[in-house]
Scaffold this motif. Structure first.
Motif, PDB file in Angstrom:
ATOM      1  N   CYS A 137     -41.501 -11.860  13.801  1.00 56.57           N
ATOM      2  CA  CYS A 137     -40.213 -11.392  13.034  1.00 56.57           C
ATOM      3  C   CYS A 137     -40.724 -10.515  11.926  1.00 56.57           C
ATOM      4  CB  CYS A 137     -39.407 -12.459  12.664  1.00 56.57           C
ATOM      5  SG  CYS A 137     -38.536 -13.435  13.771  1.00 56.57           S
ATOM      6  N   ALA A 138     -42.059 -11.009  11.328  1.00 57.80           N
ATOM      7  CA  ALA A 138     -42.524 -10.302  10.114  1.00 57.80           C
ATOM      8  C   ALA A 138     -42.851  -8.785  10.643  1.00 57.80           C
ATOM      9  CB  ALA A 138     -43.810 -11.004   9.481  1.00 57.80           C
ATOM     10  N   ARG A 139     -43.567  -8.859  11.783  1.00 55.16           N
ATOM     11  CA  ARG A 139     -44.022  -7.495  12.479  1.00 55.16           C
ATOM     12  C   ARG A 139     -42.852  -6.675  12.814  1.00 55.16           C
ATOM     13  NH1 ARG A 139     -47.291 -10.572  10.288  1.00 55.16           N
ATOM     14  NH2 ARG A 139     -49.552 -10.065  10.305  1.00 55.16           N
ATOM     15  N   ILE A 140     -41.681  -7.370  13.216  1.00 64.45           N
ATOM     16  CA  ILE A 140     -40.584  -6.479  13.543  1.00 64.45           C
ATOM     17  C   ILE A 140     -40.061  -5.973  12.508  1.00 64.45           C
ATOM     18  CG2 ILE A 140     -38.283  -6.780  14.784  1.00 64.45           C
ATOM     19  CD1 ILE A 140     -39.416  -9.008  16.439  1.00 64.45           C
ATOM     20  N   ALA A 141     -39.788  -6.634  11.359  1.00 64.68           N
ATOM     21  CA  ALA A 141     -39.043  -6.307  10.242  1.00 64.68           C
ATOM     22  C   ALA A 141     -40.028  -5.122   9.457  1.00 64.68           C
ATOM     23  CB  ALA A 141     -39.036  -7.490   9.199  1.00 64.68           C
ATOM     24  N   ALA A 142     -41.405  -5.454   9.618  1.00 62.55           N
ATOM     25  CA  ALA A 142     -42.098  -4.093   9.093  1.00 62.55           C
ATOM     26  C   ALA A 142     -41.971  -2.809   9.837  1.00 62.55           C
ATOM     27  CB  ALA A 142     -43.474  -4.524   9.284  1.00 62.55           C
ATOM     28  N   ASN A 143     -41.774  -3.155  11.163  1.00 61.80           N
ATOM     29  CA  ASN A 143     -41.422  -1.865  12.013  1.00 61.80           C
ATOM     30  C   ASN A 143     -40.042  -1.258  11.645  1.00 61.80           C
ATOM     31  OD1 ASN A 143     -43.771  -1.368  13.287  1.00 61.80           O
ATOM     32  ND2 ASN A 143     -43.402  -3.087  14.850  1.00 61.80           N
ATOM     33  N   ILE A 144     -39.089  -1.941  11.355  1.00 64.07           N
ATOM     34  CA  ILE A 144     -37.743  -1.412  11.280  1.00 64.07           C
ATOM     35  C   ILE A 144     -37.872  -0.833   9.793  1.00 64.07           C
ATOM     36  CG2 ILE A 144     -35.427  -2.256  10.339  1.00 64.07           C
ATOM     37  CD1 ILE A 144     -35.587  -4.476  12.583  1.00 64.07           C
ATOM     38  N   ASP A 147     -39.299   2.587   9.998  1.00 61.21           N
ATOM     39  CA  ASP A 147     -38.631   3.373  10.949  1.00 61.21           C
ATOM     40  C   ASP A 147     -39.250   3.516  12.134  1.00 61.21           C
ATOM     41  OD1 ASP A 147     -36.044   4.397  11.843  1.00 61.21           O
ATOM     42  OD2 ASP A 147     -36.594   6.537  10.976  1.00 61.21           O
ATOM     43  N   HIS A 148     -40.002   2.629  12.597  1.00 60.71           N
ATOM     44  CA  HIS A 148     -40.677   2.821  13.943  1.00 60.71           C
ATOM     45  C   HIS A 148     -39.837   2.258  15.171  1.00 60.71           C
ATOM     46  CE1 HIS A 148     -45.103   2.678  12.200  1.00 60.71           C
ATOM     47  NE2 HIS A 148     -44.507   3.956  12.613  1.00 60.71           N
TER      48      HIS A 148
END
Length: 168
Positions: A137-144, A147-148
């Motif tokens: 989830c931390a990696r997903i949040a960073a991508n969001i 704007d990846h």
């Protein structure tokens, strides 16, 4: 926004701080508010400055799942279909959905989820799986945040834990 239990959120805070999220906002319990489900959930952000209410139907939401031997996550963006959130046991439904999707599309490496499905149905959990979900989830949040592209429901994230799970 990332949904989760207090224990999971402690793991998540650790992961987020390791990748540079220095100011993490606390989320109040939704039971404190009289909420109209059709408008979305209101949450209270606290930190620097006054508290404010935010309609989460306007922000992406990550739904993580502890699958004992691994973890999964769905990402919903504003306007995405949210009917599946009404399932009586969302964790079991998510595991079965991900298994069916993986079987249909012949996605390799998902056998572990089939093996732990009975334990998921019994309500067992794993600290290791929660740590895996927090990392995911931390990696997903960073991508969001930058704007990846991220996988949106009906697509999902699924990963087997690299450590032996400790069942609870």
């Amino acid at each position: 926004m990332i949904m989760g239990s207090e224990k999971f959120l402690n793991y998540l805070r650790e992961e987020l701080s390791q990748i540079g999220f220095n100011e993490i906002l606390n989320i109040s319990a939704i039971n404190d508010y009289n909420i109209d489900e059709k408008r979305g959930i209101l949450i209270e952000f606290t930190g620097n400055g006054p508290s404010q209410l935010v309609d989460v139907s306007d922000i992406p939401i990550i739904y993580p799942f502890d699958f004992i031997s691994g973890a999964g996550a769905f990402v919903l963006f504003p306007g995405d279909d949210r009917k599946w959130l009404e399932k009586s046991d969302l964790r079991v439904w998510a595991a079965e959905y991900m298994l069916g999707y993986s079987a249909f599309w012949k996605i390799p490496g998902c056998d572990w989820l089939h093996e732990v499905l009975p334990a998921i149905k019994d309500g067992k959990t794993s600290d290791t799986a929660q740590k895996t979900a927090a990392y995911m989830c931390a990696r997903i949040a960073a991508n969001i945040a930058v704007d990846h592209d991220v996988k949106r429901f009906p697509r999902f994230y699924l990963a087997e834990s690299t450590l032996n799970p400790q069942l609870q």
